[in-house]
Design a protein around this motif. Sequence first.
Motif, PDB file in Angstrom:
ATOM      1  N   VAL A  12       0.848  -1.184   0.000  1.00 34.30           N
ATOM      2  CA  VAL A  12       0.000   0.000   0.000  1.00 34.30           C
ATOM      3  C   VAL A  12       0.890   1.242   0.000  1.00 34.30           C
ATOM      4  CG1 VAL A  12      -1.650   1.335   1.395  1.00 34.30           C
ATOM      5  CG2 VAL A  12      -1.870  -1.160   1.231  1.00 34.30           C
ATOM      6  N   GLU A  13       0.517   2.238  -0.807  1.00 36.80           N
ATOM      7  CA  GLU A  13       1.116   3.568  -0.721  1.00 36.80           C
ATOM      8  C   GLU A  13       0.041   4.486  -0.181  1.00 36.80           C
ATOM      9  OE1 GLU A  13       2.769   5.120  -4.339  1.00 36.80           O
ATOM     10  OE2 GLU A  13       4.466   3.751  -4.264  1.00 36.80           O
ATOM     11  N   SER A  14       0.286   5.058   0.984  1.00 37.13           N
ATOM     12  CA  SER A  14      -0.709   5.882   1.660  1.00 37.13           C
ATOM     13  C   SER A  14      -0.049   7.031   2.399  1.00 37.13           C
ATOM     14  CB  SER A  14      -1.497   5.020   2.657  1.00 37.13           C
ATOM     15  OG  SER A  14      -2.378   5.814   3.418  1.00 37.13           O
ATOM     16  N   THR A  15      -0.824   8.056   2.661  1.00 35.74           N
ATOM     17  CA  THR A  15      -0.345   9.153   3.498  1.00 35.74           C
ATOM     18  C   THR A  15      -0.386   8.766   4.969  1.00 35.74           C
ATOM     19  OG1 THR A  15      -2.571  10.115   3.552  1.00 35.74           O
ATOM     20  CG2 THR A  15      -1.054  10.931   1.840  1.00 35.74           C
ATOM     21  N   LEU A  16      -1.021   7.653   5.302  1.00 36.26           N
ATOM     22  CA  LEU A  16      -1.103   7.192   6.697  1.00 36.26           C
ATOM     23  C   LEU A  16       0.190   6.496   7.087  1.00 36.26           C
ATOM     24  CD1 LEU A  16      -4.706   5.681   6.744  1.00 36.26           C
ATOM     25  CD2 LEU A  16      -3.970   7.920   7.584  1.00 36.26           C
ATOM     26  N   THR A  17       0.869   7.028   8.082  1.00 35.01           N
ATOM     27  CA  THR A  17       2.121   6.422   8.535  1.00 35.01           C
ATOM     28  C   THR A  17       2.132   6.142  10.033  1.00 35.01           C
ATOM     29  OG1 THR A  17       3.108   8.620   8.803  1.00 35.01           O
ATOM     30  CG2 THR A  17       3.480   7.497   6.688  1.00 35.01           C
ATOM     31  N   ASP A  18       1.261   6.798  10.781  1.00 34.92           N
ATOM     32  CA  ASP A  18       1.228   6.659  12.238  1.00 34.92           C
ATOM     33  C   ASP A  18       0.003   5.854  12.641  1.00 34.92           C
ATOM     34  OD1 ASP A  18       1.375   6.935  14.982  1.00 34.92           O
ATOM     35  OD2 ASP A  18       0.831   9.071  14.971  1.00 34.92           O
ATOM     36  N   ARG A  19       0.224   4.663  13.156  1.00 32.32           N
ATOM     37  CA  ARG A  19      -0.892   3.786  13.522  1.00 32.32           C
ATOM     38  C   ARG A  19      -1.837   4.442  14.527  1.00 32.32           C
ATOM     39  NH1 ARG A  19      -0.632  -2.309  16.167  1.00 32.32           N
ATOM     40  NH2 ARG A  19      -2.813  -2.301  16.731  1.00 32.32           N
ATOM     41  N   ALA A  20      -1.304   5.154  15.492  1.00 33.47           N
ATOM     42  CA  ALA A  20      -2.145   5.769  16.523  1.00 33.47           C
ATOM     43  C   ALA A  20      -3.050   6.853  15.944  1.00 33.47           C
ATOM     44  CB  ALA A  20      -1.270   6.349  17.627  1.00 33.47           C
ATOM     45  N   ALA A  21      -2.614   7.504  14.867  1.00 31.37           N
ATOM     46  CA  ALA A  21      -3.404   8.588  14.271  1.00 31.37           C
ATOM     47  C   ALA A  21      -4.291   8.114  13.120  1.00 31.37           C
ATOM     48  CB  ALA A  21      -2.465   9.687  13.773  1.00 31.37           C
ATOM     49  N   ALA A  22      -4.144   6.873  12.703  1.00 35.59           N
ATOM     50  CA  ALA A  22      -4.905   6.360  11.549  1.00 35.59           C
ATOM     51  C   ALA A  22      -6.363   6.119  11.924  1.00 35.59           C
ATOM     52  CB  ALA A  22      -4.280   5.062  11.047  1.00 35.59           C
ATOM     53  N   PRO A  23      -7.275   6.358  10.980  1.00 36.10           N
ATOM     54  CA  PRO A  23      -8.682   6.040  11.257  1.00 36.10           C
ATOM     55  C   PRO A  23      -8.858   4.539  11.446  1.00 36.10           C
ATOM     56  CG  PRO A  23      -8.389   6.672   8.964  1.00 36.10           C
ATOM     57  CD  PRO A  23      -7.073   6.862   9.639  1.00 36.10           C
ATOM     58  N   ARG A  24      -9.824   4.153  12.270  1.00 34.54           N
ATOM     59  CA  ARG A  24     -10.078   2.733  12.530  1.00 34.54           C
ATOM     60  C   ARG A  24     -10.905   2.083  11.432  1.00 34.54           C
ATOM     61  NH1 ARG A  24      -8.898   1.153  17.846  1.00 34.54           N
ATOM     62  NH2 ARG A  24      -8.265   2.888  19.134  1.00 34.54           N
ATOM     63  N   GLN A  25     -11.723   2.879  10.748  1.00 31.68           N
ATOM     64  CA  GLN A  25     -12.582   2.362   9.683  1.00 31.68           C
ATOM     65  C   GLN A  25     -12.510   3.322   8.495  1.00 31.68           C
ATOM     66  OE1 GLN A  25     -14.038  -0.615   9.808  1.00 31.68           O
ATOM     67  NE2 GLN A  25     -13.312  -0.911  11.884  1.00 31.68           N
ATOM     68  N   PRO A  26     -12.845   2.843   7.298  1.00 33.85           N
ATOM     69  CA  PRO A  26     -12.739   3.688   6.105  1.00 33.85           C
ATOM     70  C   PRO A  26     -13.597   4.951   6.163  1.00 33.85           C
ATOM     71  CG  PRO A  26     -13.372   1.439   5.513  1.00 33.85           C
ATOM     72  CD  PRO A  26     -13.276   1.500   6.998  1.00 33.85           C
ATOM     73  N   ASP A  27     -14.762   4.876   6.794  1.00 29.33           N
ATOM     74  CA  ASP A  27     -15.663   6.023   6.823  1.00 29.33           C
ATOM     75  C   ASP A  27     -15.328   7.006   7.942  1.00 29.33           C
ATOM     76  OD1 ASP A  27     -16.480   4.428   8.934  1.00 29.33           O
ATOM     77  OD2 ASP A  27     -18.615   4.582   8.489  1.00 29.33           O
ATOM     78  N   GLU A  28     -14.175   6.825   8.561  1.00 29.54           N
ATOM     79  CA  GLU A  28     -13.743   7.729   9.628  1.00 29.54           C
ATOM     80  C   GLU A  28     -12.571   8.595   9.176  1.00 29.54           C
ATOM     81  OE1 GLU A  28     -12.990   5.050  12.899  1.00 29.54           O
ATOM     82  OE2 GLU A  28     -15.123   4.781  13.281  1.00 29.54           O
ATOM     83  N   GLY A  29     -12.569   8.946   7.894  1.00 35.55           N
ATOM     84  CA  GLY A  29     -11.539   9.837   7.365  1.00 35.55           C
ATOM     85  C   GLY A  29     -10.379   9.156   6.677  1.00 35.55           C
ATOM     86  N   ALA A  30     -10.543   7.899   6.267  1.00 36.43           N
ATOM     87  CA  ALA A  30      -9.459   7.210   5.563  1.00 36.43           C
ATOM     88  C   ALA A  30      -9.231   7.869   4.198  1.00 36.43           C
ATOM     89  CB  ALA A  30      -9.785   5.737   5.389  1.00 36.43           C
TER      90      ALA A  30
END
Length: 134
Positions: A12-30
């Motif tokens: 995966v290539e994503s802007t998400l790099t910090d697990r603690a800051a990542a949304p838990r579900q797609p509809d939560e700002g993924a």
Amino acid sequence: MPEYTLHPIGHVESTLTDRAAAPRQPDEGAPDAWLVFDDRYASALDGLNPGTDVLLLTWLDRADRDTLTVHPRGNTTRPLTGVFATRAPDRPNPIGLHAVHVLAVVGTRVHVRHLEALDATPILDVKPLLVPDR
């Protein structure tokens, strides 16, 4: 029990790099993300088109495989629950399951909508999401 070996087919290539800051579900700002497949799997992408909904299976490589119970959604006011009754990423076999919408296919890169997986997460498989008329 027998052991099985899985081989990632991409990442995966994503802007998400910090697990603690990542949304838990797609509809939560993924954010939208790219699935980048190894060149040897290029022909496996034939027929995967923009507008398709797919199930993406990933290996949650930063998960704790020894975790068996969690407080759902990290909320300590909720009782401990077995991971098999939750979507927690920490679990004995940390396989991620993501329903994503294909936005574009460019060579061996697939652009998808709303993926909560972290950058560099290994991809295990992609399967079309079956709907009643299929």
